[in-house]
Design a protein around this motif. Structure first.
Motif, PDB file in Angstrom:
ATOM      1  N   UNK A 299       0.826  -1.216   0.000  1.00  0.00           N
ATOM      2  CA  UNK A 299       0.000   0.000   0.000  1.00  0.00           C
ATOM      3  C   UNK A 299       0.857   1.261   0.000  1.00  0.00           C
ATOM      4  N   UNK A 300       2.028   1.200   0.612  1.00  0.00           N
ATOM      5  CA  UNK A 300       2.945   2.341   0.604  1.00  0.00           C
ATOM      6  C   UNK A 300       3.421   2.612  -0.828  1.00  0.00           C
ATOM      7  N   UNK A 301       3.772   1.542  -1.546  1.00  0.00           N
ATOM      8  CA  UNK A 301       4.240   1.702  -2.918  1.00  0.00           C
ATOM      9  C   UNK A 301       3.184   2.382  -3.782  1.00  0.00           C
ATOM     10  N   UNK A 302       1.926   2.046  -3.547  1.00  0.00           N
ATOM     11  CA  UNK A 302       0.859   2.604  -4.370  1.00  0.00           C
ATOM     12  C   UNK A 302       0.666   4.097  -4.125  1.00  0.00           C
ATOM     13  N   UNK A 303       0.713   4.530  -2.866  1.00  0.00           N
ATOM     14  CA  UNK A 303       0.512   5.970  -2.657  1.00  0.00           C
ATOM     15  C   UNK A 303       1.730   6.773  -3.085  1.00  0.00           C
ATOM     16  N   UNK A 304       2.931   6.174  -3.037  1.00  0.00           N
ATOM     17  CA  UNK A 304       4.109   6.868  -3.579  1.00  0.00           C
ATOM     18  C   UNK A 304       3.969   7.033  -5.086  1.00  0.00           C
ATOM     19  N   UNK A 305       3.457   5.997  -5.746  1.00  0.00           N
ATOM     20  CA  UNK A 305       3.226   6.095  -7.185  1.00  0.00           C
ATOM     21  C   UNK A 305       2.195   7.172  -7.501  1.00  0.00           C
ATOM     22  N   UNK A 306       1.134   7.234  -6.709  1.00  0.00           N
ATOM     23  CA  UNK A 306       0.108   8.257  -6.920  1.00  0.00           C
ATOM     24  C   UNK A 306       0.703   9.653  -6.817  1.00  0.00           C
ATOM     25  N   UNK A 307       1.558   9.875  -5.805  1.00  0.00           N
ATOM     26  CA  UNK A 307       2.203  11.186  -5.646  1.00  0.00           C
ATOM     27  C   UNK A 307       3.108  11.491  -6.828  1.00  0.00           C
ATOM     28  N   UNK A 308       3.811  10.484  -7.322  1.00  0.00           N
ATOM     29  CA  UNK A 308       4.706  10.694  -8.454  1.00  0.00           C
ATOM     30  C   UNK A 308       3.976  11.033  -9.732  1.00  0.00           C
ATOM     31  N   UNK A 309       2.767  10.529  -9.875  1.00  0.00           N
ATOM     32  CA  UNK A 309       1.993  10.816 -11.084  1.00  0.00           C
ATOM     33  C   UNK A 309       1.669  12.298 -11.205  1.00  0.00           C
ATOM     34  N   UNK A 310       1.589  13.012 -10.082  1.00  0.00           N
ATOM     35  CA  UNK A 310       1.338  14.455 -10.126  1.00  0.00           C
ATOM     36  C   UNK A 310       2.436  15.149 -10.918  1.00  0.00           C
ATOM     37  N   UNK A 311       3.677  14.727 -10.681  1.00  0.00           N
ATOM     38  CA  UNK A 311       4.811  15.304 -11.417  1.00  0.00           C
ATOM     39  C   UNK A 311       4.939  14.710 -12.812  1.00  0.00           C
ATOM     40  N   UNK A 312       4.770  13.380 -12.909  1.00  0.00           N
ATOM     41  CA  UNK A 312       4.998  12.699 -14.191  1.00  0.00           C
ATOM     42  C   UNK A 312       4.042  13.177 -15.269  1.00  0.00           C
ATOM     43  N   UNK A 316       7.983  16.040 -20.187  1.00  0.00           N
ATOM     44  CA  UNK A 316       7.998  16.182 -21.639  1.00  0.00           C
ATOM     45  C   UNK A 316       8.115  14.827 -22.341  1.00  0.00           C
ATOM     46  N   UNK A 317       8.673  13.852 -21.638  1.00  0.00           N
ATOM     47  CA  UNK A 317       8.826  12.518 -22.235  1.00  0.00           C
ATOM     48  C   UNK A 317       7.719  11.574 -21.760  1.00  0.00           C
ATOM     49  N   UNK A 318       6.522  12.091 -21.703  1.00  0.00           N
ATOM     50  CA  UNK A 318       5.394  11.258 -21.292  1.00  0.00           C
ATOM     51  C   UNK A 318       5.165  10.082 -22.236  1.00  0.00           C
ATOM     52  N   UNK A 319       5.356  10.241 -23.544  1.00  0.00           N
ATOM     53  CA  UNK A 319       5.171   9.077 -24.423  1.00  0.00           C
ATOM     54  C   UNK A 319       6.107   7.928 -24.066  1.00  0.00           C
ATOM     55  N   UNK A 320       7.332   8.239 -23.638  1.00  0.00           N
ATOM     56  CA  UNK A 320       8.264   7.194 -23.235  1.00  0.00           C
ATOM     57  C   UNK A 320       7.747   6.472 -21.997  1.00  0.00           C
ATOM     58  N   UNK A 321       7.229   7.240 -21.023  1.00  0.00           N
ATOM     59  CA  UNK A 321       6.663   6.637 -19.824  1.00  0.00           C
ATOM     60  C   UNK A 321       5.453   5.781 -20.180  1.00  0.00           C
ATOM     61  N   UNK A 322       4.597   6.289 -21.058  1.00  0.00           N
ATOM     62  CA  UNK A 322       3.417   5.529 -21.458  1.00  0.00           C
ATOM     63  C   UNK A 322       3.812   4.212 -22.117  1.00  0.00           C
ATOM     64  N   UNK A 323       4.863   4.256 -22.955  1.00  0.00           N
ATOM     65  CA  UNK A 323       5.334   3.036 -23.591  1.00  0.00           C
ATOM     66  C   UNK A 323       5.872   2.038 -22.581  1.00  0.00           C
ATOM     67  N   UNK A 324       6.612   2.545 -21.602  1.00  0.00           N
ATOM     68  CA  UNK A 324       7.170   1.673 -20.564  1.00  0.00           C
ATOM     69  C   UNK A 324       6.049   1.041 -19.738  1.00  0.00           C
ATOM     70  N   UNK A 325       5.027   1.840 -19.409  1.00  0.00           N
ATOM     71  CA  UNK A 325       3.893   1.299 -18.664  1.00  0.00           C
ATOM     72  C   UNK A 325       3.137   0.258 -19.483  1.00  0.00           C
ATOM     73  N   UNK A 326       3.016   0.486 -20.776  1.00  0.00           N
ATOM     74  CA  UNK A 326       2.339  -0.476 -21.637  1.00  0.00           C
ATOM     75  C   UNK A 326       3.086  -1.799 -21.709  1.00  0.00           C
ATOM     76  N   UNK A 327       4.415  -1.715 -21.876  1.00  0.00           N
ATOM     77  CA  UNK A 327       5.220  -2.940 -21.915  1.00  0.00           C
ATOM     78  C   UNK A 327       5.140  -3.674 -20.578  1.00  0.00           C
ATOM     79  N   UNK A 328       5.211  -2.911 -19.501  1.00  0.00           N
ATOM     80  CA  UNK A 328       5.114  -3.514 -18.174  1.00  0.00           C
ATOM     81  C   UNK A 328       3.752  -4.173 -17.963  1.00  0.00           C
TER      82      UNK A 328
END
Length: 486
Positions: A299-312, A316-328
């Motif tokens: 549960x800690x990992x999930x809320x840290x991810x939620x906080x990071x999404x505010x910045x992410x 500018x390289x959101x397409x790269x992140x989206x691709x990485x999330x898709x592969x994952x």
């Protein structure tokens, strides 16, 4: 000072995309729910649910009660047990999106958080199988959302924190790790003014009041959770510590972990929410010290991810992140869900990575193989024979299919099942599953190997089924010697 509320959130959550992701998550999990088979823990919770109690030696009552209600409402099937996990995963996706909004995330951040949560290993595993983790993730994330609102200035939320935390103790007492970690953060880093808010202490008192029946059970049964923690530390502590760090990444995913690091920094920079940043390393230290499972910090990992999404969401390289999330997502679906045919599963890396898949194949076969041994007994032995299972997974499987295969009464000396008592005095023939032949030969007049469990990928593969006759001691004398916790 940079704060998490520098970007003002939308008035309402981005309903259509986030709800669509949550709904899709639940539907996908329900569609996949019939495949492979019962996990050994599901069989155990089903067995415990047949005997409703205030508490059990190795687990509070909530998850067994979910199993009981699920089978009563939807039928005694595998799919029935997995309806609640699938719904819980959808709720979890919504909660993480709401947390992202509370932390200042815009519409794009909410969608990113929902999609990353829905496709993470943690969510998919907990949403596919009825585990204590399943309910923990939802309850803990709900508590986290309320704590965020309270730390941001809405002191009324502390009362709701206490209510929900009290309920969470009926699933696992580990909720104290989340609240304790946040408490350490408040004391060390502030905002200490919340300690002067009487609503915080009202919430704490409410939590204790709600949890008091659970605490009463613990106190009147020798604090079994501490005994279980000691047993788990001795049996699995070293392995859990060695795998802790890599599994933190595996559970949430590599791209989510990167975003989570950013989220930790973002929380740390906001004085009001810094306790949430402190809570994660405190929880990691407590888990490593106790030898607990790496998923205790899920549960800690999930809320840290939620906080990071505010910045992410502003990268500018959101397409790269989206691709990485898709592969994952593709990798996690293969690893977490039953998409590989059961006949081919053992030849893939999936069983080594995903314990829930490994322990969900062949459990019915155990009952069938034991039934073959029982049927082969002479008629005079079969009439008074019992089955003795070494562990709760075997006991759960034997109980689930006992009616179909005509098995005699089943007993086990592990965990809660030991407390249900030994076979009746006078029982002289035992079909023992999973016990070593040499050990059983010391306490019975004669023992003989009858079969070897086959067709199971998990820990039951290769275990012995033996027939023992004429115990050397009375069952009240023998039973304490057979007790074991794990």
């Amino acid at each position: 000072m940079t704060t998490l509320t520098a970007v003002r959130p939308d008035a309402r959550i981005s309903r259509t995309p986030v709800l669509a992701i949550a709904l899709a998550t639940t539907v996908v999990l329900l569609v996949n729910s019939p495949w492979y088979g019962y996990h050994r823990d599901e069989l155990y919770f089903r067995l415990l649910g047949e005997h409703p109690r205030l508490g059990y030696f190795d687990t509070p009552p909530l998850t067994p009660m979910i199993a009981r209600v699920s089978t009563a409402v939807f039928g005694d099937t595998l799919v029935a047990l997995r309806v609640v996990p699938a719904l819980a995963a959808g709720v979890l996706v919504l909660l993480i999106a709401i947390i992202t909004r509370e932390l200042g995330g815009n519409r794009r951040a909410e969608i990113l958080a929902a999609a990353g949560t829905a496709t993470g290993m943690l969510t998919l595993v907990a949403g596919h199988t009825l585990l204590t983790l399943t309910t923990d993730l939802v309850l803990w994330t709900g508590v986290t959302l309320l704590v965020i609102r309270a730390l941001k200035g809405d002191g009324r939320q502390w009362i709701w924190v206490g209510l929900l935390a009290g309920v969470a103790t009926y699933n696992r007492d580990l909720i104290v790790m989340l609240l304790g970690g946040i408490g350490v953060g408040v004391v060390l880093c502030g905002p200490r003014e919340v300690l002067r808010d009487r609503r915080l202490w009202i919430g704490a008192a409410l939590a204790l009041l709600i949890a008091s029946p659970n605490l009463y059970y613990q106190a009147t049964h020798g604090w079994p959770q501490f005994q279980m923690a000691t047993a788990l530390r001795e049996n699995d502590g070293t392995g859990n510590r060695l795998t802790f760090v890599p599994l933190q990444v595996v559970l949430i995913g590599i791209p989510q972990a990167v975003v989570g690091v950013v989220g930790w920094r973002r929380l740390w920079r906001d004085r009001r929410l810094r306790p949430l940043a402190v809570a994660y390393p405190v929880a990691c230290a407590a888990t490593l010290f106790s030898g607990g499972r790496p998923d205790y910090t899920g549960a800690f990992l999930l809320y840290l991810f939620a906080a990071g999404c505010v910045s992410a969401a502003a990268w500018r390289r959101r397409p790269l992140l989206a691709g990485a999330l898709g592969l994952n997502a593709v990798i996690n679906i293969v690893l977490a869900l039953p998409v590989i045919p059961e006949s081919s599963l053992a030849s893939t890396p999936v069983p080594a990575v995903n314990e829930t898949a490994r322990e969900a194949v062949g459990m019915r076969g155990i009952a069938q193989q034991v039934a073959n041994v029982v049927r082969a007994l002479p008629a005079q032995d079969r009439a008074g024979a019992v089955v003795l299972a070494d562990n709760y997974g075997e006991a759960g499987a034997l109980d689930r299919w006992s009616g179909e295969f005509g098995l005699p009464r089943i007993y086990s000396s592990q965990n809660e099942l030991w407390w249900w008592g030994p076979p009746p005095e006078g029982t002289r023939v035992v079909v023992a599953v999973g016990f070593p032949l040499t050990g059983m030969s010391r306490v019975f007049g004669q023992c003989a190997h009858a079969a070897t469990v086959q067709g199971v990928i998990g820990e039951e593969e290769g275990r012995s089924v033996i027939v023992c006759r004429d115990p050397r001691l009375s069952w009240p004398e023998l039973w304490p010697r057979m007790r074991h916790y794990d």
